[in-house]
Design an enzyme around this catalytic site. Structure first.
Site, PDB file in Angstrom:
ATOM      1  N   GLY A  54      11.838 -42.573 -13.004  1.00 43.56           N
ATOM      2  CA  GLY A  54      10.687 -43.028 -12.228  1.00 43.56           C
ATOM      3  C   GLY A  54      10.863 -42.454 -10.836  1.00 43.56           C
ATOM      4  N   THR A  55      10.393 -41.221 -10.656  1.00 39.90           N
ATOM      5  CA  THR A  55      10.728 -40.511  -9.414  1.00 39.90           C
ATOM      6  C   THR A  55       9.942 -41.015  -8.206  1.00 39.90           C
ATOM      7  OG1 THR A  55       9.312 -38.770 -10.270  1.00 39.90           O
ATOM      8  CG2 THR A  55      11.683 -38.385 -10.326  1.00 39.90           C
ATOM      9  N   ASN A  56       8.881 -41.782  -8.425  1.00 32.59           N
ATOM     10  CA  ASN A  56       8.193 -42.354  -7.259  1.00 32.59           C
ATOM     11  C   ASN A  56       9.115 -43.344  -6.567  1.00 32.59           C
ATOM     12  OD1 ASN A  56       6.091 -40.946  -8.345  1.00 32.59           O
ATOM     13  ND2 ASN A  56       4.909 -42.725  -8.965  1.00 32.59           N
ATOM     14  N   ASP A  57       9.624 -44.309  -7.354  1.00 35.28           N
ATOM     15  CA  ASP A  57      10.525 -45.296  -6.773  1.00 35.28           C
ATOM     16  C   ASP A  57      11.857 -44.673  -6.371  1.00 35.28           C
ATOM     17  OD1 ASP A  57       9.627 -47.957  -6.294  1.00 35.28           O
ATOM     18  OD2 ASP A  57       9.200 -48.126  -8.440  1.00 35.28           O
TER      19      ASP A  57
ATOM     20  N   ARG B 265      -3.371  -1.375  -6.402  1.00 40.42           N
ATOM     21  CA  ARG B 265      -2.516  -2.567  -6.337  1.00 40.42           C
ATOM     22  C   ARG B 265      -2.931  -3.489  -7.468  1.00 40.42           C
ATOM     23  NH1 ARG B 265      -5.572  -4.728  -0.972  1.00 40.42           N
ATOM     24  NH2 ARG B 265      -7.601  -4.634  -1.901  1.00 40.42           N
TER      25      ARG B 265
ATOM     26  N   CYS C 281       8.613 -39.747 -15.671  1.00 39.24           N
ATOM     27  CA  CYS C 281       7.252 -40.263 -15.748  1.00 39.24           C
ATOM     28  C   CYS C 281       6.654 -40.481 -14.362  1.00 39.24           C
ATOM     29  CB  CYS C 281       7.203 -41.534 -16.580  1.00 39.24           C
ATOM     30  SG  CYS C 281       8.202 -42.865 -15.897  1.00 39.24           S
TER      31      CYS C 281
ATOM     32  N   MET D 105      -5.698  -7.054   8.273  1.00 39.48           N
ATOM     33  CA  MET D 105      -5.196  -6.003   9.139  1.00 39.48           C
ATOM     34  C   MET D 105      -6.223  -4.885   9.176  1.00 39.48           C
ATOM     35  SD  MET D 105      -2.210  -7.478   9.516  1.00 39.48           S
ATOM     36  CE  MET D 105      -1.170  -6.217  10.172  1.00 39.48           C
TER      37      MET D 105
ATOM     38  N   HIS E  13     -15.825  -9.134   1.438  1.00 34.50           N
ATOM     39  CA  HIS E  13     -14.797 -10.045   1.941  1.00 34.50           C
ATOM     40  C   HIS E  13     -14.892 -11.410   1.269  1.00 34.50           C
ATOM     41  CE1 HIS E  13     -13.198 -13.028   4.868  1.00 34.50           C
ATOM     42  NE2 HIS E  13     -12.197 -12.166   4.897  1.00 34.50           N
TER      43      HIS E  13
ATOM     44  N   SER F 103      14.055 -42.568 -18.550  1.00 34.60           N
ATOM     45  CA  SER F 103      12.871 -41.902 -18.010  1.00 34.60           C
ATOM     46  C   SER F 103      12.927 -42.057 -16.492  1.00 34.60           C
ATOM     47  CB  SER F 103      11.604 -42.533 -18.578  1.00 34.60           C
ATOM     48  OG  SER F 103      10.482 -41.952 -17.954  1.00 34.60           O
TER      49      SER F 103
ATOM     50  N   LYS G 200       0.831  -1.206   0.000  1.00 34.18           N
ATOM     51  CA  LYS G 200       0.000   0.000   0.000  1.00 34.18           C
ATOM     52  C   LYS G 200       0.865   1.255   0.000  1.00 34.18           C
ATOM     53  CE  LYS G 200      -3.744  -0.549   2.439  1.00 34.18           C
ATOM     54  NZ  LYS G 200      -4.310  -0.816   3.775  1.00 34.18           N
TER      55      LYS G 200
ATOM     56  N   ARG H 245      -3.304   3.053   8.537  1.00 30.34           N
ATOM     57  CA  ARG H 245      -3.604   1.908   7.664  1.00 30.34           C
ATOM     58  C   ARG H 245      -2.441   0.925   7.661  1.00 30.34           C
ATOM     59  NH1 ARG H 245      -4.789   4.567   1.925  1.00 30.34           N
ATOM     60  NH2 ARG H 245      -6.013   2.655   1.695  1.00 30.34           N
TER      61      ARG H 245
ATOM     62  N   TYR I 154      11.591 -33.986 -21.709  1.00 25.29           N
ATOM     63  CA  TYR I 154      10.142 -33.915 -21.529  1.00 25.29           C
ATOM     64  C   TYR I 154       9.758 -34.306 -20.105  1.00 25.29           C
ATOM     65  CZ  TYR I 154      10.010 -39.029 -21.824  1.00 25.29           C
ATOM     66  OH  TYR I 154      10.193 -40.361 -21.585  1.00 25.29           O
TER      67      TYR I 154
ATOM     68  N   GLY J  10      -8.512  -7.826   4.380  1.00 27.77           N
ATOM     69  CA  GLY J  10      -9.289  -7.894   5.601  1.00 27.77           C
ATOM     70  C   GLY J  10      -8.528  -8.338   6.829  1.00 27.77           C
TER      71      GLY J  10
ATOM     72  N   GLU K 132      15.257 -45.399 -11.722  1.00 26.47           N
ATOM     73  CA  GLU K 132      14.468 -45.293 -10.497  1.00 26.47           C
ATOM     74  C   GLU K 132      15.169 -45.912  -9.293  1.00 26.47           C
ATOM     75  OE1 GLU K 132      10.773 -47.480 -11.071  1.00 26.47           O
ATOM     76  OE2 GLU K 132      11.743 -48.737 -12.574  1.00 26.47           O
TER      77      GLU K 132
ATOM     78  N   ARG L 157       1.664 -48.411 -19.017  1.00 25.28           N
ATOM     79  CA  ARG L 157       1.938 -49.567 -18.164  1.00 25.28           C
ATOM     80  C   ARG L 157       1.187 -50.774 -18.691  1.00 25.28           C
ATOM     81  NH1 ARG L 157       0.128 -46.874 -12.715  1.00 25.28           N
ATOM     82  NH2 ARG L 157      -1.463 -46.225 -14.202  1.00 25.28           N
TER      83      ARG L 157
ATOM     84  N   ARG M  32       6.235 -49.587 -21.120  1.00 23.95           N
ATOM     85  CA  ARG M  32       7.061 -50.222 -20.109  1.00 23.95           C
ATOM     86  C   ARG M  32       6.752 -51.716 -20.061  1.00 23.95           C
ATOM     87  NH1 ARG M  32       6.407 -48.339 -13.975  1.00 23.95           N
ATOM     88  NH2 ARG M  32       4.499 -49.546 -14.154  1.00 23.95           N
TER      89      ARG M  32
HETATM   90  P1  ADP Z   1      -7.453  -2.491   3.468  1.00 14.52           P
HETATM   91  O1  ADP Z   1      -6.049  -2.870   3.731  1.00 14.52           O
HETATM   92  O2  ADP Z   1      -8.431  -3.374   4.110  1.00 14.52           O
HETATM   93  O3  ADP Z   1      -7.688  -2.266   2.013  1.00 14.52           O
HETATM   94  P2  ADP Z   1      -7.368   0.371   3.773  1.00 14.52           P
HETATM   95  O4  ADP Z   1      -6.185   0.881   4.493  1.00 14.52           O
HETATM   96  O5  ADP Z   1      -7.333   0.483   2.317  1.00 14.52           O
HETATM   97  O6  ADP Z   1      -7.686  -1.103   4.239  1.00 14.52           O
HETATM   98  O7  ADP Z   1      -8.604   1.135   4.367  1.00 14.52           O
HETATM   99  C1  ADP Z   1      -9.913   0.775   4.085  1.00 14.52           C
HETATM  100  C2  ADP Z   1     -10.676   1.924   3.537  1.00 14.52           C
HETATM  101  O8  ADP Z   1     -10.632   3.036   4.402  1.00 14.52           O
HETATM  102  C3  ADP Z   1     -10.136   2.459   2.234  1.00 14.52           C
HETATM  103  O9  ADP Z   1     -10.630   1.726   1.181  1.00 14.52           O
HETATM  104  C4  ADP Z   1     -10.689   3.855   2.223  1.00 14.52           C
HETATM  105  O10 ADP Z   1     -11.985   3.866   1.709  1.00 14.52           O
HETATM  106  C5  ADP Z   1     -10.712   4.229   3.675  1.00 14.52           C
HETATM  107  N1  ADP Z   1      -9.591   5.100   3.969  1.00 14.52           N
HETATM  108  C6  ADP Z   1      -8.352   4.763   4.349  1.00 14.52           C
HETATM  109  N2  ADP Z   1      -7.580   5.853   4.501  1.00 14.52           N
HETATM  110  C7  ADP Z   1      -8.357   6.895   4.198  1.00 14.52           C
HETATM  111  C8  ADP Z   1      -8.130   8.290   4.155  1.00 14.52           C
HETATM  112  N3  ADP Z   1      -6.959   8.827   4.441  1.00 14.52           N
HETATM  113  N4  ADP Z   1      -9.161   9.075   3.795  1.00 14.52           N
HETATM  114  C9  ADP Z   1     -10.353   8.533   3.503  1.00 14.52           C
HETATM  115  N5  ADP Z   1     -10.632   7.250   3.525  1.00 14.52           N
HETATM  116  C10 ADP Z   1      -9.634   6.430   3.873  1.00 14.52           C
HETATM  117 MG    MG Z   2      -7.828  -0.859   0.866  1.00 16.92          MG
HETATM  118 MG    MG Z   3     -10.267  -3.789   4.921  1.00 15.64          MG
END
Ligand code: ADP
Ligand code: MG
Ligand code: MG
Length: 931
Positions: free
Chosen positions: A800-803, A367, A865, A111, A485, A798, A30, A100, A885, A109, A779, A592, A651
């Protein structure tokens, strides 16, 4: 240590940023991309990134920060304040920030982000005076309390309240109470006064639940939030996600502190999430969701149903909702231009987050976007055609596991069209799946452990559900949009998923759900079509999707243009051979012969084989072999025909003969009768065949040495079928493979049999030449180190990596169940060596064999194989050590083609090859045996 100031904080904002996109390890994904967006001139609220090094140092140093940190943060904050023209904690013109998290790899989701940090009763009044928008300010304040008390004061503090008793739920309950009391449908219906009152209720609730007052001091809030992000790196959910995704704990997370912009200032404000292309299908149009008067996670949290960002992205479910394109045309136009610019800059599909504050657009994140397999393939093909990426880049855009998704089943369309849809939701993860309904992540895990296929049905999912989602065949949620999510996680895994099926009403208590008047109870079967978003009762039949997908076919051709390894298949029947041809197999790497004695239609040949096995003299045995001959020949001929024009490695008989002796007395009586001997005599002969360690007993080449007539019969069948097919105008190419060779003399012995049968057959049919090769399976460790001597009699090897793995480790394949799980759990071994080649051990045997074999015969054709031939890391290894191959089961052929292409690109990209390169030579199929 001598360095006085190590840089721990990187500024971004206005016209300059100290970081850039390739600093992900230090700044997290980020932070690095926020910096990059500033660098290319996009509107990003100013802020700074605290590096991942701080996280690592924090955990190394008993949760203490480096001492330079405080000053660096202060300085960076001052720069941010200058840029934004406001001051953090100021009583007249206060700046608010978000805190953030941002790990190297995105962890959806996992952190927590805290918004509106810096608000208290004083700064609140100042902000009201400044914005003249009390409702927005109160709304921001109550959000801060809600998020902060949950993330910082509860989770980061390590408190684990029981289900439903967490502070977040308790505050939400207060919010709902207030909504009910005011007759408000949505939280946007609450007035400024309502919210002001709610804030006081929140504060006393926080104190009551957590035993501490909510912190009023902005600086205390800021540091609390920063520490909470670092804490959450070692939170249970984050650790569990990292384990699933194989992310090392010591990578650490960065923390981004960024000036707040507000999407909740009224109807000219908004927030949204978008993708530069459709992440579910790969189609090339701007795709996204937005909500007016909203903040942060509102869009993805499934609280309100989000609107489509533009007209083209509307579906029949969302057609009635307002798009940003028509609702706020100037902001949409600017956003659309930015998304084009970003895709051009990054050469990839991006996932972007934005906020509009009183019509002004801000970029908050970008991203590389997660995508499912079909979308990954489509985008790779499209971007290659659009000349945005090279063929090598295209190949790298698809992971083997994503390709696997395309090979997964879809509902048989003929059946689907006739089946009643019980509910429709948003198609969040493609492909189809059937399973039994469960309503909790724990049940999903437990049922799956018992070998059941389950569909996890939830109101919406959250990070606590991760393990359950993983165990389920598919996920169905009642709420949430395409960026919820459930959708994000499922898409990342390529799992079938349907979200926002709004009419699904779940009764968690009694474990059933209803849609209209249909009731579905726990344990009932459902089938989901994640590509269409349709749900059906019962278990519908599935078919494979890849063959009809033109993008898949094109993508495989791009892989073929890049890869150097050939890809063959292991097939024992003409049907398997035909299927593998459709998947692009370039021959059979292992046929086989014994397969014909198992399963369907095997009764007659098996009986003849048994007769041969219990024969007592060469005459008896030859008679039995003569009876067996036509069966063997027609089996071989059928397969050579199915693989016409491609090599087929056949074989010779491999398993210990005792395996085939009948156990049932009636069968023994019948067998004795046909040989004209007594049951007693037969039992005696069978007893003699018994071995205490058959895996290392009388099998493979050893059979051909004690009973040369068995090899003779098989070789004759091979040559005669070849000649007959040639006469029919076909191009058969058999490769005769002798198994379990450990000493060159064994192969020499068999080689001479082949040579003499060859002359006989040539003479009998009056032909001068029958195309073929003679070679051996490698093998046994001894064979690897004497490969030079063995190569005197072998035109191909060839592996025979199992054996080879079995004998190299001394792990009995049949008995690993007793200890291998422990080995993996205790990390004695990183992976199961029977799945991925153990490169540092077994791989060294292979390198020795390749080097020694090619030293004697530089055109020695070498393949693999064993089961490993379709496993991506093993395929890469085979490429590195110069094999010609790999061969694998039919449905893994496309994966091996992709992995072989990846191997080439990885080699191009790496400066130092890990393994010494072994000279490789292009081989023609009819290479001759060297004198
Ligand atoms: P995640 O890692 O879950 O994507 P973010 O750090 O992107 O979390 O934060 C989640 C949401 O919070 C962002 O999508 C954005 O909408 C809002 N947000 C984060 N920072 C700001 C900011 N400085 N101003 C306004 N909204 C923010
Ligand atoms: Mg985000
Ligand atoms: Mg989030």
């Amino acid at each position: 240590m001598a360095q006085a100031t190590h840089k721990y904080v990187y500024y971004f904002g206005g016209k300059h940023a100290e970081g850039k996109t390739d600093m992900k390890e230090l700044l997290g994904g980020k932070g690095a991309n926020l910096a990059e967006m500033v660098n290319i001139g996009l509107p990003v609220p100013a802020g700074f990134t605290i590096t991942t090094e701080v996280c690592t140092a924090y955990y190394k140093n008993k949760k203490k920060y480096p001492k330079e940190l405080e000053k660096q943060i202060k300085d960076a904050l001052t720069e941010v304040e200058k840029e934004m023209g406001a001051k953090f904690g100021d009583k007249i013109n206060p700046l608010l920030v978000s805190v953030r998290s941002g790990a190297r790899a995105s962890m959806p989701g996992m952190m927590e982000t805290i918004l509106n940090v810096g608000l208290n009763n004083e700064t609140r009044e100042a902000l009201i005076a400044k914005t003249k928008n009390p409702r927005f300010v109160y709304d921001s304040h109550r959000r801060l309390i809600q998020m902060y008390s949950d993330v910082v004061m509860e989770k980061a503090a390590g408190l684990e309240p029981e289900e439903g008793k967490g502070v977040r739920q308790q505050l939400e309950a207060e919010l709902n109470k207030m909504k009910e009391a005011r007759g408000a449908k949505s939280d946007t219906d609450l007035t400024a006064d309502d919210l002001k009152e709610l804030i006081e209720i929140y504060k006393s609730k926080v104190k009551q639940v957590l035993g501490k007052p909510f912190p009023e001091d902005p600086m205390a809030q800021l540091w609390g939030a920063i520490s909470a992000v670092f804490q959450s790196w070692m939170g249970k959910r984050a650790i569990s996600y990292r384990r699933i995704e194989n992310i090392p704990d010591d990578w650490g997370t960065a923390v981004n502190v960024q000036s707040m912009v507000f999407g909740n200032m009224g109807d000219t404000s908004a927030t949204g999430v978008a993708f530069t292309r459709n992440p579910a299908t790969g189609e090339n149009y701007f795709y996204g969701e937005w909500l007016p008067n909203a903040q942060g996670e509102d869009v993805v949290a499934g609280i309100r149903t989000p609107n489509p960002i533009n007209e083209i992205g509307k579906s029949e479910h969302t057609a009635h909702l307002p798009s940003l394109e028509t609702g706020m045309p100037p902001a949409y136009k600017q956003l659309n231009a930015i998304q084009h610019k970003l895709e051009k800059h990054y050469h990839d599909m991006l996932d972007i987050e934005f906020t509009i504050q009183e019509t002004k657009l801000y970029m908050l994140q970008c991203r590389v976007g997660k995508r499912n397999g079909p979308a990954a393939v489509k985008m790779a093909v499209d971007m290659f055609k659009e000349k945005i990426i090279t063929k090598e880049e295209a190949v790298m855009r698809v992971q083997p596991s994503q390709l696997d998704e395309l090979l997964h089943p879809i509902i048989d369309p003929a059946v689907e069209i006739k089946t009643k849809i019980i509910v429709k939701g948003l198609p969040a993860g493609p492909g189809s799946a059937a399973g039994q309904v469960v309503f909790s992540a724990n049940d999903a895990v437990a049922w799956a452990k018992n070998g059941k296929k389950v569909i996890l049905v939830r109101e919406e999912t959250n990070p606590e559900d991760i393990e359950g989602m993983r165990s389920a065949q598919a996920i169905l949620t009642g709420r949430g949009g395409m960026t919820s999510h459930a959708a994000l996680v499922a898409r990342g895994w390529g799992k079938c998923c349907i979200v926002g099926a709004g009419t699904v009403k779940i009764n968690l208590h009694e474990k059933y759900f209803t849609v209209g008047d249909v009731i579905v109870k726990e344990g009932e079967w459902l089938t989901l079509n994640g590509s269409k978003g349709t749900v059906y009762l019962g278990q519908l039949p599935m078919i494979k999707a890849a063959e009809e997908n033109p993008d898949f076919q094109t993508f495989m051709k791009i892989c073929d243009a890049v890869r150097k390894l050939k890809v063959r298949t292991n097939a024992d029947t003409p049907e398997d051979a035909a299927r593998a041809r459709a998947f692009g197999a370039e021959g059979i790497g292992l046929f086989r012969t014994e397969h014909m004695f198992y399963g369907k239609n095997s009764e007659e040949p098996l009986f003849k084989l048994r007769k041969m096995i219990v024969s007592n003299s060469e005459t008896e045995r030859r008679n039995a072999l003569n009876e067996l001959f036509p069966f063997v020949k027609s089996d071989i001929k059928g397969t050579l025909e199915a693989m016409d024009g491609y090599p087929v490695t056949i074989r010779t008989l491999d398993p210990p003969l005792h395996e085939f002796v009948p156990n049932r007395e009636d069968e023994r009586i019948k067998l004795a009768g046909s040989l004209g001997i007594s049951l007693n005599e037969l039992n005696e002969r069978a007893e003699k065949l018994h071995e205490s360690n058959p895996m290392m007993g009388h099998r493979g080449v050893r059979l051909g040495i004690t009973y040369p007539e068995i090899t003779e019969m098989q070789v004759r069948a091979i040559f005669e079928s070849t000649v007959e097919l040639m006469a029919e105008g076909k191009k058969p190419f058999p490769e005769i493979m002798i198994p379990v060779v450990s000493h060159a003399n064994e192969l020499k012995h068999q080689y001479e049999i082949v040579a003499s049968v060859y002359s006989e057959v040539c003479e009998k049919f009056g032909v001068k030449k029958i195309p073929h090769l003679v070679g051996t399976m490698i093998e046994i460790p001894r064979a690897c180190f004497t490969a030079d001597k063995i190569a005197e009699y072998a035109q191909f090897f060839s592996f025979g990596t199992n054996d080879l793995t079995q004998m190299g480790f001394g792990f009995s394949r049949d008995d690993i169940g007793g200890f291998l799980p422990d080995y993996l759990a205790k990390k004695i071994l990183p992976v199961d060596p029977f799945q991925a080649i153990d490169q540092e051990g077994i791989g060294q045997f292979m390198i020795a064999a390749v080097t020694k074999g090619r030293a004697i015969r530089n055109d020695l054709k070498i393949g693999i194989c064993g089961e490993h031939g379709g496993e991506p890391s093993s395929v890469e290894f085979c490429h590195k050590i110069g094999l010609n191959y790999v061969s694998c089961s039919p449905f893994r052929v496309p994966i091996a083609r992709l992995a072989a292409a990846h191997a080439v690109v990885k080699e191009m990209n790496s400066t130092k090859p890990v393994v010494k390169k072994v000279v490789k030579k292009k081989l023609r199929n009819n290479s001759k045996r060297k004198k």
